[in-house]
Structure formats: structure tokens, C-alpha cells
Design a protein around this motif. Structure first.
Motif, PDB file in Angstrom:
ATOM      1  N   SER A 124       0.829  -1.209   0.000  1.00 20.50           N
ATOM      2  CA  SER A 124       0.000   0.000   0.000  1.00 20.50           C
ATOM      3  C   SER A 124       0.863   1.258   0.000  1.00 20.50           C
ATOM      4  O   SER A 124       0.385   2.350   0.278  1.00 20.50           O
ATOM      5  CB  SER A 124      -0.913   0.011   1.231  1.00 20.50           C
ATOM      6  N   ILE A 140      -5.661  14.607   5.399  1.00 17.43           N
ATOM      7  CA  ILE A 140      -6.889  14.171   4.730  1.00 17.43           C
ATOM      8  C   ILE A 140      -7.651  15.363   4.164  1.00 17.43           C
ATOM      9  O   ILE A 140      -7.772  16.411   4.807  1.00 17.43           O
ATOM     10  CB  ILE A 140      -7.786  13.394   5.707  1.00 17.43           C
ATOM     11  N   THR A 208      -1.258   5.126  -6.682  1.00 17.40           N
ATOM     12  CA  THR A 208      -1.022   6.425  -6.047  1.00 17.40           C
ATOM     13  C   THR A 208      -0.864   7.469  -7.132  1.00 17.40           C
ATOM     14  O   THR A 208      -0.038   7.307  -8.043  1.00 17.40           O
ATOM     15  CB  THR A 208       0.248   6.396  -5.178  1.00 17.40           C
ATOM     16  N   GLU A 222      -3.675  10.935  -4.149  1.00 13.86           N
ATOM     17  CA  GLU A 222      -4.797   9.998  -4.059  1.00 13.86           C
ATOM     18  C   GLU A 222      -4.253   8.577  -4.063  1.00 13.86           C
ATOM     19  O   GLU A 222      -3.431   8.221  -4.910  1.00 13.86           O
ATOM     20  CB  GLU A 222      -5.763  10.163  -5.234  1.00 13.86           C
ATOM     21  N   TYR A 223      -4.722   7.776  -3.125  1.00 14.77           N
ATOM     22  CA  TYR A 223      -4.378   6.352  -3.103  1.00 14.77           C
ATOM     23  C   TYR A 223      -5.662   5.551  -3.235  1.00 14.77           C
ATOM     24  O   TYR A 223      -6.640   5.807  -2.522  1.00 14.77           O
ATOM     25  CB  TYR A 223      -3.671   5.972  -1.800  1.00 14.77           C
ATOM     26  N   SER A 224      -5.667   4.595  -4.142  1.00  6.94           N
ATOM     27  CA  SER A 224      -6.845   3.749  -4.316  1.00  6.94           C
ATOM     28  C   SER A 224      -6.417   2.294  -4.436  1.00  6.94           C
ATOM     29  O   SER A 224      -5.339   1.985  -4.960  1.00  6.94           O
ATOM     30  CB  SER A 224      -7.648   4.156  -5.560  1.00  6.94           C
ATOM     31  N   GLU A 264     -10.800   0.808  -1.529  1.00  6.12           N
ATOM     32  CA  GLU A 264     -10.239   1.787  -0.612  1.00  6.12           C
ATOM     33  C   GLU A 264      -9.823   3.031  -1.385  1.00  6.12           C
ATOM     34  O   GLU A 264      -9.276   2.944  -2.476  1.00  6.12           O
ATOM     35  CB  GLU A 264      -9.025   1.184   0.102  1.00  6.12           C
ATOM     36  N   THR A 266      -8.100   7.000  -0.465  1.00  8.48           N
ATOM     37  CA  THR A 266      -7.587   7.986   0.480  1.00  8.48           C
ATOM     38  C   THR A 266      -7.201   9.240  -0.287  1.00  8.48           C
ATOM     39  O   THR A 266      -6.434   9.171  -1.253  1.00  8.48           O
ATOM     40  CB  THR A 266      -6.361   7.454   1.234  1.00  8.48           C
ATOM     41  N   GLU A 268      -5.533  13.074   0.018  1.00  6.15           N
ATOM     42  CA  GLU A 268      -4.671  13.854   0.899  1.00  6.15           C
ATOM     43  C   GLU A 268      -4.178  15.118   0.196  1.00  6.15           C
ATOM     44  O   GLU A 268      -4.056  15.160  -1.027  1.00  6.15           O
ATOM     45  CB  GLU A 268      -3.464  13.024   1.342  1.00  6.15           C
TER      46      GLU A 268
END
Length: 275
Positions: A124, A140, A208, A222-224, A264, A266, A268
Motif C-alpha cells: 500500500s 486528509i 497512487t 490519491e491512493y486507491s 479503498e 484515500t 490527501e
């Protein structure tokens, strides 16, 4: 848009990049680790290294005005691979029916794949913020990268792609971590992707994305994470392709098929000017 002043550079045969708007963006591309390097880093990662481990490769972004240094590092990425016995069982447990079918087809071979660590090398990792003035960090946010804006044709001033590691998973698929960077007059965009294919079992991408628009006072990250059953993705191959399944080895195509299976996400933001 008028192109800003920039300078392309080559610091060595392995490292080159671009200087633009106070930013230095550089990639380092070298050969896979030798035996001495493997032995040294093995102690840090605690998992056997992938077959092709480019431990000296990296992508770095820096800006002296902000005291900023951000890096994509294969060693740091490997540190996030699950080193527990449970990690080695995750795919087997989550996709038990598919795994059993795969094992039945090639029992003697497949049993050797499950190991006391996550043998798929899933990570991750989304980069390392090595330094920043006044302790800035990614926080965030709800703000998204404007992908549609990035689709607008614009001259590319610098582009490169690096491989961080790759493994054929004992001939049962592929695990690949790579990164691409492109710099335009308007800003820079980075995509790091972990791509996993376990034949007859599943596909997974951990991606990412990092974007900075020149003139703005922040970077977005962005992380998915997405995954789907192998046969569901295979069913998306156009019928006219017949028995041609080469698209299943194309990370870009597979990623486009996984867009609706997001597990998922995220978002940031890194503020560059902190009062």
C-alpha cells in the motif's frame, strides 16, 4: 499556455530529470540488485526480494523553497508487504473457490506458492515524504485531482517511467510496481501502480496519484485499491478478440476495468506554504 522556462538535466547515465518553477523532478534507473545488495537489504525488508528488484531506482521530487523532498522507493515499498504467515494465506482464503480450482489444475506446483509472507508482494506504499519545512505533512482532504483537466492535450516537457520491482509469482501471474511521471507547462503528475495478476484467481491494483499545479500552494495525493475476480475481468475482453487474452497482461487496460470495484480510497493534501 506559454511554456515556462525549464531545464532538462543528466546528472549521470542513470539519473536525469527536469528543473522547472523551483521544482527538481528526477528519476534514477539502474540494473537489478546484485547478490551483495540483496543480502544487505534483505535484513531491512524481512521478506525474500522479488525476482527483479530494482532497489537503486527511484523517483524524487524536491523544492528547496519549501524544503521538500518526496521519493518513491522500492525498498520502502517492500517494507509494507505483510510479513506474517496470515499474509501468505490472504489470497487463498479470500478467493478459496478460485484457488482450489487453480490448485486442482496444478496441485504440485501451486502448493509451493503459499509462503509465510504475502507472496503476492502487495504493498500500500504511496511514497515517502523525507523532509518538509515546518513539519508539513499530507493531511486528509475531500479535494480530488481533476483527471479531466489532465486529459486536455498539452505538450509534455519531461516524461519517464521506472520499474521498482517485478515478480512472476512462480509462473502463476505477475506482481509489478512501477511509476510514471509527466511534466507539463501547467504542472506535474505522477502515477505509481502496484499491479497484481494471479491467474484464474484475481486482479488487484494499488495506485497512487500525485499532482501539483504550478502556482498553487499544495500538492494532492490519491491512493486507491481495487480488485476483482480474474474471470470477471477476462469476461470484459471484446468478443472479436477470440482466444486472444493478451489484454490481461496490460496493467492500463486491467486498471480501466477495475474502476467500479474500488475497495479503498484515500485523499490527501500537502500544503506547501505554512504560516
Amino acid at each position: 499556455m506559454q511554456s515556462p522556462k525549464y531545464e532538462l538535466f543528466n546528472e549521470s547515465t542513470a539519473r536525469h530529470g527536469i528543473l522547472i518553477k523551483g521544482w527538481k523532478i528526477a528519476t534514477t534507473k539502474m540494473s537489478i540488485f546484485n547478490s551483495q545488495e540483496i543480502e544487505k537489504v534483505q535484513k531491512e525488508t524481512k521478506v525474500p526480494l522479488p525476482e527483479m528488484f530494482f532497489g537503486n531506482n527511484s523517483l524524487q521530487i524536491s523544492n528547496d523553497d519549501y524544503g521538500l523532498l518526496f521519493e518513491l522507493s522500492p525498498i520502502e515499498a517492500l517494507k509494507l508487504v505483510d510479513t506474517t504467515k496470515e499474509g501468505g494465506e490472504k489470497v487463498k482464503v479470500s478467493y478459496s473457490e478460485e484457488w482450489s480450482h487453480r490448485r486442482a489444475k496444478n496441485n504440485e506446483h501451486i502448493k509451493d506458492v503459499v509462503k509465510p509472507f504475502d507472496w503476492t508482494y502487495s504493498t500500500s506504499y504511496s511514497g515517502t515524504l523525507k523532509s518538509a519545512l515546518k513539519g508539513q505533512k499530507f493531511e486528509i482532504t475531500t479535494e480530488r485531482i481533476n483527471i479531466e483537466k489532465l486529459k486536455i492535450p498539452e505538450p509534455i516537457l519531461f516524461y519517464d517511467e521506472i520499474i521498482l520491482f517485478e515478480d512472476e509469482l512462480a509462473d502463476n501471474g505477475t506482481a509489478l510496481l512501477n511509476a510514471k511521471v509527466r511534466v507539463m507547462s501547467s504542472g506535474f503528475f505522477i502515477l505509481q501502480r502496484f499491479f497484481l495478476r494471479v491467474d484464474d484467481v484475481l486482479f488487484r491494483t494499488n495506485e497512487t496519484r500525485i499532482y501539483h499545479e504550478f502556482g498553487s500552494d499544495y500538492c494532492l495525493r490519491e491512493y486507491s485499491s481495487r480488485e476483482e475476480h480474474y474471470h470477471k475481468i477476462r469476461s470484459q475482453i471484446p468478443k472479436y478478440k477470440g482466444d486472444d487474452i493478451s489484454q490481461l497482461t496490460d496493467p492500463d487496460w486491467v486498471s480501466s476495468m477495475l474502476q467500479k470495484s474500488e475497495k479503498e480510497l484515500t485523499l490527501e493534501k500537502l500544503k506547501l506554504n505554512v504560516g
